[in-house]
Scaffold this active site. Structure first.
Site, PDB file in Angstrom:
ATOM      1  N   SER A 130       0.803  -1.225   0.000  1.00 25.17           N
ATOM      2  CA  SER A 130       0.000   0.000   0.000  1.00 25.17           C
ATOM      3  C   SER A 130       0.836   1.274   0.000  1.00 25.17           C
ATOM      4  O   SER A 130       0.392   2.309  -0.501  1.00 25.17           O
ATOM      5  CB  SER A 130      -0.932   0.007   1.221  1.00 25.17           C
ATOM      6  OG  SER A 130      -0.254  -0.429   2.387  1.00 25.17           O
ATOM      7  N   ASP A 177      -3.169  -9.381   8.003  1.00 27.35           N
ATOM      8  CA  ASP A 177      -1.996  -9.216   8.857  1.00 27.35           C
ATOM      9  C   ASP A 177      -1.056 -10.391   8.578  1.00 27.35           C
ATOM     10  O   ASP A 177      -1.425 -11.545   8.820  1.00 27.35           O
ATOM     11  CB  ASP A 177      -2.457  -9.211  10.326  1.00 27.35           C
ATOM     12  CG  ASP A 177      -1.309  -9.006  11.309  1.00 27.35           C
ATOM     13  OD1 ASP A 177      -0.145  -9.274  10.953  1.00 27.35           O
ATOM     14  OD2 ASP A 177      -1.585  -8.601  12.453  1.00 27.35           O
ATOM     15  N   VAL A 178       0.154 -10.083   8.109  1.00 27.50           N
ATOM     16  CA  VAL A 178       1.072 -11.155   7.705  1.00 27.50           C
ATOM     17  C   VAL A 178       1.502 -12.043   8.869  1.00 27.50           C
ATOM     18  O   VAL A 178       2.052 -13.122   8.653  1.00 27.50           O
ATOM     19  CB  VAL A 178       2.339 -10.609   6.995  1.00 27.50           C
ATOM     20  CG1 VAL A 178       1.991  -9.954   5.670  1.00 27.50           C
ATOM     21  CG2 VAL A 178       3.126  -9.671   7.892  1.00 27.50           C
ATOM     22  N   ASN A 188       7.450  -7.936   1.848  1.00 29.42           N
ATOM     23  CA  ASN A 188       7.931  -6.577   2.124  1.00 29.42           C
ATOM     24  C   ASN A 188       7.363  -5.981   3.412  1.00 29.42           C
ATOM     25  O   ASN A 188       7.981  -5.109   4.023  1.00 29.42           O
ATOM     26  CB  ASN A 188       7.562  -5.679   0.924  1.00 29.42           C
ATOM     27  CG  ASN A 188       7.649  -4.210   1.254  1.00 29.42           C
ATOM     28  OD1 ASN A 188       8.733  -3.627   1.301  1.00 29.42           O
ATOM     29  ND2 ASN A 188       6.501  -3.586   1.521  1.00 29.42           N
ATOM     30  N   SER A 192      17.024  -5.410   5.399  1.00 30.95           N
ATOM     31  CA  SER A 192      17.384  -4.023   5.745  1.00 30.95           C
ATOM     32  C   SER A 192      18.905  -3.900   5.866  1.00 30.95           C
ATOM     33  O   SER A 192      19.595  -4.871   6.189  1.00 30.95           O
ATOM     34  CB  SER A 192      16.761  -3.630   7.088  1.00 30.95           C
ATOM     35  OG  SER A 192      17.362  -2.449   7.595  1.00 30.95           O
ATOM     36  N   TYR A 227      14.653  -5.153  16.103  1.00 31.35           N
ATOM     37  CA  TYR A 227      14.475  -4.997  14.649  1.00 31.35           C
ATOM     38  C   TYR A 227      15.627  -5.648  13.863  1.00 31.35           C
ATOM     39  O   TYR A 227      15.387  -6.428  12.933  1.00 31.35           O
ATOM     40  CB  TYR A 227      14.378  -3.512  14.313  1.00 31.35           C
ATOM     41  CG  TYR A 227      14.182  -3.181  12.847  1.00 31.35           C
ATOM     42  CD1 TYR A 227      12.909  -3.176  12.278  1.00 31.35           C
ATOM     43  CD2 TYR A 227      15.263  -2.859  12.031  1.00 31.35           C
ATOM     44  CE1 TYR A 227      12.725  -2.853  10.927  1.00 31.35           C
ATOM     45  CE2 TYR A 227      15.088  -2.534  10.693  1.00 31.35           C
ATOM     46  CZ  TYR A 227      13.814  -2.528  10.146  1.00 31.35           C
ATOM     47  OH  TYR A 227      13.646  -2.211   8.813  1.00 31.35           O
ATOM     48  N   ILE A 233      15.656   4.603   2.647  1.00 29.45           N
ATOM     49  CA  ILE A 233      14.720   4.858   1.548  1.00 29.45           C
ATOM     50  C   ILE A 233      13.645   5.812   2.064  1.00 29.45           C
ATOM     51  O   ILE A 233      13.133   5.640   3.175  1.00 29.45           O
ATOM     52  CB  ILE A 233      14.075   3.536   1.054  1.00 29.45           C
ATOM     53  CG1 ILE A 233      15.146   2.457   0.762  1.00 29.45           C
ATOM     54  CG2 ILE A 233      13.201   3.801  -0.181  1.00 29.45           C
ATOM     55  CD1 ILE A 233      16.136   2.769  -0.323  1.00 29.45           C
TER      56      ILE A 233
HETATM   57  P1  NAP Z   1       6.167   1.885   5.526  1.00 30.55           P
HETATM   58  O1  NAP Z   1       6.201   3.052   4.617  1.00 30.55           O
HETATM   59  O2  NAP Z   1       5.961   2.080   6.977  1.00 30.55           O
HETATM   60  O3  NAP Z   1       5.070   0.850   4.966  1.00 30.55           O
HETATM   61  C1  NAP Z   1       4.870  -0.356   5.656  1.00 30.55           C
HETATM   62  C2  NAP Z   1       3.982  -1.260   4.847  1.00 30.55           C
HETATM   63  O4  NAP Z   1       3.843  -2.514   5.535  1.00 30.55           O
HETATM   64  C3  NAP Z   1       2.573  -0.713   4.678  1.00 30.55           C
HETATM   65  O5  NAP Z   1       2.111  -1.101   3.412  1.00 30.55           O
HETATM   66  C4  NAP Z   1       1.792  -1.407   5.794  1.00 30.55           C
HETATM   67  O6  NAP Z   1       0.402  -1.531   5.518  1.00 30.55           O
HETATM   68  C5  NAP Z   1       2.465  -2.775   5.774  1.00 30.55           C
HETATM   69  N1  NAP Z   1       2.324  -3.537   7.024  1.00 30.55           N
HETATM   70  C6  NAP Z   1       2.770  -3.205   8.268  1.00 30.55           C
HETATM   71  N2  NAP Z   1       2.438  -4.172   9.150  1.00 30.55           N
HETATM   72  C7  NAP Z   1       1.779  -5.133   8.450  1.00 30.55           C
HETATM   73  C8  NAP Z   1       1.197  -6.363   8.794  1.00 30.55           C
HETATM   74  N3  NAP Z   1       1.214  -6.829  10.058  1.00 30.55           N
HETATM   75  N4  NAP Z   1       0.597  -7.096   7.824  1.00 30.55           N
HETATM   76  C9  NAP Z   1       0.555  -6.639   6.545  1.00 30.55           C
HETATM   77  N5  NAP Z   1       1.098  -5.466   6.154  1.00 30.55           N
HETATM   78  C10 NAP Z   1       1.699  -4.727   7.106  1.00 30.55           C
HETATM   79  O7  NAP Z   1       7.519   1.046   5.402  1.00 30.55           O
HETATM   80  P2  NAP Z   1       8.645   1.006   4.263  1.00 30.55           P
HETATM   81  O8  NAP Z   1       9.668   2.010   4.594  1.00 30.55           O
HETATM   82  O9  NAP Z   1       8.029   1.013   2.919  1.00 30.55           O
HETATM   83  O10 NAP Z   1       9.282  -0.429   4.574  1.00 30.55           O
HETATM   84  C11 NAP Z   1       8.931  -1.593   3.843  1.00 30.55           C
HETATM   85  C12 NAP Z   1       9.883  -2.712   4.231  1.00 30.55           C
HETATM   86  O11 NAP Z   1      11.226  -2.312   3.960  1.00 30.55           O
HETATM   87  C13 NAP Z   1       9.851  -3.071   5.714  1.00 30.55           C
HETATM   88  O12 NAP Z   1      10.021  -4.476   5.860  1.00 30.55           O
HETATM   89  C14 NAP Z   1      11.047  -2.338   6.291  1.00 30.55           C
HETATM   90  O13 NAP Z   1      11.535  -2.968   7.445  1.00 30.55           O
HETATM   91  C15 NAP Z   1      12.016  -2.427   5.133  1.00 30.55           C
HETATM   92  N6  NAP Z   1      13.044  -1.391   5.110  1.00 30.55           N
HETATM   93  C16 NAP Z   1      12.744  -0.071   4.986  1.00 30.55           C
HETATM   94  C17 NAP Z   1      13.770   0.858   4.921  1.00 30.55           C
HETATM   95  C18 NAP Z   1      13.520   2.323   4.717  1.00 30.55           C
HETATM   96  O14 NAP Z   1      14.505   3.109   4.758  1.00 30.55           O
HETATM   97  N7  NAP Z   1      12.301   2.789   4.459  1.00 30.55           N
HETATM   98  C19 NAP Z   1      15.104   0.450   5.029  1.00 30.55           C
HETATM   99  C20 NAP Z   1      15.377  -0.889   5.181  1.00 30.55           C
HETATM  100  C21 NAP Z   1      14.356  -1.803   5.219  1.00 30.55           C
HETATM  101  P3  NAP Z   1      -0.640  -0.318   5.841  1.00 30.55           P
HETATM  102  O15 NAP Z   1      -0.389   0.723   4.796  1.00 30.55           O
HETATM  103  O16 NAP Z   1      -1.986  -0.944   5.718  1.00 30.55           O
HETATM  104  O17 NAP Z   1      -0.330   0.158   7.224  1.00 30.55           O
END
Ligand code: NAP
Length: 251
Positions: free
Chosen positions: A14, A63-64, A90, A143, A156, A189
């Site tokens: 999303s 919920d995953v 993801n 990550s 984490y 990111i």
């Molecule tokens: P984000 O903007 O916070 O988005 C999180 C996404 O995960 C949303 O689509 C959310 O759904 C969904 N989600 C959360 N809990 C869930 C659950 N229990 N079941 C199903 N869906 C769930 O995060 P992001 O930055 O895009 O991160 C995505 C992935 O990349 C994560 O695994 C994060 O750890 C990893 N990551 C991110 C970064 C970064 O810099 N952003 C860096 C390294 C790794 P809703 O929209 O419905 O809430």
């Protein structure tokens, strides 16, 4: 068109990185199931983008970390879009809590979503693929924290390093059955998850100084790598983890 006529399920599609992956997947020819947990409207926006590129899309709440949700989600995708060719694990959350203050509940919730949820989605999809003798490709989103220590992440970081081991071990069992498994570790990111860093005038320069490219990445920059790793072009690639981080891990 690397992913022409493939069906992909992207958990957490999303927003943020999941949204970037969904956009690139649609441009590469895939139909996309967009999973979300709470933000239905955001998931609909992603699905609308996929459809605007001439591909099919559905949104799937779930919920995953809950087996019943994951089984229902996979069943729906199979019925409405067809057999899943690609699963991108993801969905994830990040909280920052000093080690000495971390509670059982905080540990369990985060590890349930980030590590067990990933394993669960993969198991449900793989069981079905194997039963139907179909091939597939799984990409786990880890990550930079699999490799670098940041404060307050004793819950984490292990989930993300754990995904490397999960990837290797799943690959060893699933690749002989036709399912490749790889892992992509994003660096910083620009998403909702990192808004607090992007907006902090003190912390942001400290983080950017550690990144060779000197900037944060965009979700689509992760999406392009995931699309290649998931595609048949990467047919001899399995059990591997890659950093997509502008040179943070290597610096
Ligand atoms: P984000 O903007 O916070 O988005 C999180 C996404 O995960 C949303 O689509 C959310 O759904 C969904 N989600 C959360 N809990 C869930 C659950 N229990 N079941 C199903 N869906 C769930 O995060 P992001 O930055 O895009 O991160 C995505 C992935 O990349 C994560 O695994 C994060 O750890 C990893 N990551 C991110 C970064 C970064 O810099 N952003 C860096 C390294 C790794 P809703 O929209 O419905 O809430």
């Amino acid at each position: 068109m690397r992913l022409e006529n493939k069906v992909a399920l992207i958990t957490g599609g999303s927003r943020g990185i999941g949204r970037g992956i969904a956009e690139v997947f649609a441009e590469e020819g895939a139909d996309v199931a967009v999973n979300y947990v709470g933000q239905a409207a955001k998931a609909e926006e992603t699905a609308a983008y996929v459809r605007s590129r001439g591909r099919r899309a559905i949104t799937v709440q779930g919920d995953v970390s809950r087996r019943a949700d994951v089984e229902a989600m996979v069943e729906r995708v199979w019925k409405e879009l067809g057999p899943i060719d690609i699963l991108v694990n993801n969905a994830g959350i990040e909280t920052i809590v000093p080690f000495l203050e971390l509670t059982d509940e905080q540990w369990t919730r985060l590890t349930d979503i980030n590590l067990r949820g990933n394993w669960l989605c993969a198991q449900v999809v793989c069981r079905r693929l194997v039963a139907e003798q179909r091939k597939g490709s799984i990409v786990n989103i880890g990550s930079i924290q699999a490799a670098k220590v940041l404060p307050g992440r004793t819950h984490y970081a292990p989930t993300k390093l754990g995904l490397e081991a999960l990837t290797r071990n799943m690959s060893a069992e699933m690749t002989p059955l036709g399912i490749r498994v790889n892992c992509v570790h994003p660096g910083l990111i620009e998403t909702d998850m990192t808004q607090w860093v992007m907006k902090d005038p003190e912390i942001l320069p400290q983080v950017l100084a550690q990144i060779s490219m000197g900037r944060a990445g965009q979700p689509r920059e992760v999406g392009h790598v995931v699309a290649f790793v998931a595609s048949d072009e990467a047919s001899y690639l399995t059990g591997q983890s890659f950093h997509v981080d502008g040179g943070w891990q290597g610096k």
